[in-house]
Design a protein around this motif. Structure first.
Motif: not given
Length: 724
Positions: A172-183
């Motif tokens: 697994s990994h977390s995907h964080s962008a300025l306007l939204g994210g996802a795991l």
């Protein structure tokens, strides 16, 4: 450039694991710009014209959208004058963004299922949970939960994989962008197990989202995250990049605030901020495979970063009952890294038992002394220890990373794994099947297949030419007795090296293990390698592009030319290097190039590769040879490239040796070489001190000979040529 980008888009279709994640993220961010492909599509790239580029540049490359941040040991006013002078001729349009993008809402695409049929040997899957953006206060909790779920040794998903035996790989990994994210939870499974795997994974994730995390799990994540984030600021370039990014997003103290929130996290915070948020929103599921699924596709406290001049570490040697222990006293963090290294691996295998050491290394962590793998992983997790095993071409090793106070207990558990593995039938068959799937799935990764074929062509009559993952013929028929014999031959304290990095007494904490290992006669390897040169192979496959490798007989790790060849390989591997410049920037026929220098106990190899547009193989081969020749001629451009390569290689070592485990691995692998166990000290200065003329002479001695050539081509091209 348009042609190169179109090649890169085509290359995405061959990376099924990455393609699966991209499809899932497109569904997660449906209707938002984050749901678009970074490279674009064939249609969009084909329509872009010069006026589009100019309009985009004018709108986006503005003063308000720009940041210049300098980190240097000079007077700031003088630096500012130089920057203004350098930019004096650059016309920068004033104005900020007129278009303000919306935040990606958390429910976009939630619960959507996407299936893509592809000619893959494996079935790939990706589950994506909607998460908040980069600036959210809950982002550290999401990142921590992702690490506990599937990023660390002994994670929830790793324990599930060992217990169920339904998937070959998962993380697994977390995907964080300025306007939204996802795991993101992603992995692969054999097609016949795909439905059962996803059904069981769903139950595992549901349990993970409702079960509290432990303080021990969280402590490991805090320490690892804190170390990796601060490591970026060990270099001036890292500091400048990070500070510039903070200014661009309007948060000058973003990293400091993130670390404060991370250090203050409690297990309940993760439950409230991360798990409960994801539990309320169903994930997106994307699956890529050749067949339908078959059933209803349904740190202890925040520390300000302080630059400290560390004492130069020193390495001590201890001889214990024939084994050798090396200890580096490192007090930078209250953790300890240990590597237990045995001579062996691929070089001691034959065609008849190819893969036995890879199988043994995996079985070491599948239970010991009657305890199951699950129970063993829980014990390691309870002391915040991460453990791993590896079978290489010249060695078989196990590693341990744990808080200093838990080292003795961690070593006791690891000793049981190595000396008394269960070798249970269900574990044995599962791990053997996994290695068979690794060999089979190589067809889905052309670059991996290319390197494998190239190495096999060079070492045709030598164990180094065997498959590191093993021979499916042996693995399918292997018995527990085969593994026991390999273990008995491997366990010889005279070939054991123990490397310890940390503030501990090595004799009291790891010395006992050397005494527990028997003193055997073990199998021995040849003194020299047998290599074959001048071979050219054309291999057909379901490729959309062609992939080319040139491979030369290299040098062993004991050869003093090793560092020079490392510099040459780094120079050719760089995106700004002569190989990339020749094939991509100038000729426009390649979208990926690479180079590597591998030095083993009895020899080694030097390899360069390129992935090119079909039909351009001969031109690419000519350019690859010409690039090598021009580099070795020693002209001004070549000298400048080598100087850049030296700096890049020295920097790579500097980053790697921020981790204690990397230092321990170096000590175990290099103590008998000209570099020595303490060779990591000052390795950067040693590389920067190499004379370019010496590098060219050493490189010419190896690269002036005739290489083997391996070309992977689409079936239709190979058939048209009539090649065999």
């Amino acid at each position: 450039e348009r042609g190169v980008i179109l090649q890169e888009i085509a290359r995405e279709q061959e990376n099924f694991a990455g393609l699966c994640v991209k499809i899932a993220l497109e569904a997660r961010f449906k209707g938002h710009p984050y749901g678009r492909r970074v490279l674009g599509t064939r249609e969009t790239v084909g329509k872009i014209c010069k006026s589009d580029l100019l309009a985009f540049h004018k709108a986006r490359f503005t003063a308000e959208n720009s940041v210049v941040y300098v980190t240097a040991n000079y007077d700031p006013t003088e630096i500012e004058k130089k920057i203004r002078k350098a930019l004096a001729h650059v016309r920068i349009q004033r104005g900020g963004d007129k278009e303000r993008l919306p935040t990606a809402r958390g429910a976009l695409g939630a619960g959507e299922r996407v299936f893509l049929r592809a000619p893959s040997k494996e079935t790939y899957f990706a589950l994506v949970y909607p998460c908040p953006g980069l600036l959210s206060r809950s982002t550290p909790a999401v990142d921590a939960f992702s690490a506990i779920l599937g990023e660390t040794s002994g994670s929830i998903l790793e324990r599930w994989r060992l217990d169920k035996g339904l998937v070959n790989a998962i993380y697994s990994h977390s995907h964080s962008a300025l306007l939204g994210g996802a795991l993101i939870v992603t992995g692969s499974t054999p097609p016949e197990k795909a439905f059962l795997a996803l059904d069981s994974l769903s139950s595992c994730l549901q349990e993970a989202l409702t079960k509290p995390v432990s303080e021990a799990e969280l402590a490991v994540v805090r320490e690892d995250s804190h170390t990796s984030l601060l490591r970026v600021e060990e270099t001036a370039q890292g500091i400048a990049s990070r500070r510039a990014h903070e200014l661009l997003i309007g948060r000058p103290d973003f990293i400091a605030g993130y670390l404060r929130r991370l250090s203050a996290l409690k297990p309940d915070d993760i439950k409230i901020l991360a798990q409960s948020r994801m539990q309320r929103k169903g994930p997106v599921l994307a699956v890529v495979g050749s067949e339908e699924l078959g059933k209803g596709d349904q740190s202890q406290f925040f520390r300000q970063h302080i630059f400290v001049t560390r004492e130069e570490p020193r390495v001590k040697r201890f001889d214990v009952d024939g084994a050798v222990i090396f200890h580096c006293q490192d007090k930078s963090h209250p953790t300890v890294a240990v590597v237990l290294d045995f001579k062996g691996g691929l070089e001691r295998e034959t065609v008849e038992n190819n893969g036995v050491h890879a199988l043994l290394a995996r079985l070491w962590l599948c239970g010991a002394r009657g305890q199951s793998a699950r129970l063993l992983r829980k014990q390691f997790a309870s002391i915040a220890a991460s453990v791993d095993t590896q079978a290489g071409m010249s060695h078989v090793s196990a590693s341990l990373d744990t808080p200093a106070g838990n080292l003795l207990l961690g070593m006791s558990l690891l000793a049981q794994c190595i000396l008394e593995p269960n070798l249970a039938e269900q574990d044995f068959r599962r791990e053997a099947d996994y290695l068979c799937d690794v060999v089979k799935s190589r067809q889905d990764n052309p670059v991996s297949l290319l390197v494998r074929e190239a190495v096999a062509s060079l070492f045709q009559n030598d164990p180094y030419g065997l498959d590191p993952a093993g021979s499916p013929k042996f693995l399918k028929n292997a018995t527990q007795e085969d593994v026991r014999k390999a273990l008995e031959a491997l366990l010889d304290r005279k070939t054991l090296t123990i490397a310890v990095v940390g503030d501990v007494d090595p004799l009291e904490t790891v010395g006992f293990f050397a005494s527990m290992v028997p003193s055997g006669t073990g199998a021995t390897a040849k003194d020299m390698t047998n290599t074959t040169s001048g071979v050219k192979m054309n291999v057909g496959g379901a490729f959309s592009q062609s992939h080319i490798a040139l491979i030369w007989k290299g040098v062993s790790k004991y050869d003093t030319r090793r560092l020079s060849l490392n510099v040459v390989a780094t120079t050719l591997d760089m995106m700004s290097g002569p190989l990339f410049r020749s094939l991509r920037d100038e000729a426009g026929i390649a979208y990926s190039v690479g180079a590597s220098n591998v030095c083993l106990d009895r020899g080694g190899y030097f390899l360069i590769r390129a992935s090119v547009r079909s039909g351009q193989e001969e031109k690419a081969l000519w350019l690859m040879r010409r690039t090598i020749e021009e580099l070795l001629e020693g002209k001004q451009d070549g000298m400048m490239n080598l100087a850049t390569g030296k700096r890049s290689l020295a920097g790579a070592y500097a980053v790697a040796f921020q981790k204690k485990l990397a230092i321990a691995s170096w000590m175990a692998q290099n103590h008998g070489t000209f570099l020595g166990a303490d060779g990591f000290i000052g390795i950067g200065e040693r590389i920067l001190g190499l004379e370019e003329r010496r590098i060219l002479e050493d490189g010419a001695q190896i690269l002036s000979s005739e290489p083997n050539i391996v070309v992977l081509e689409p079936h239709e091209v190979l058939n048209a040529q009539g090649s065999v």
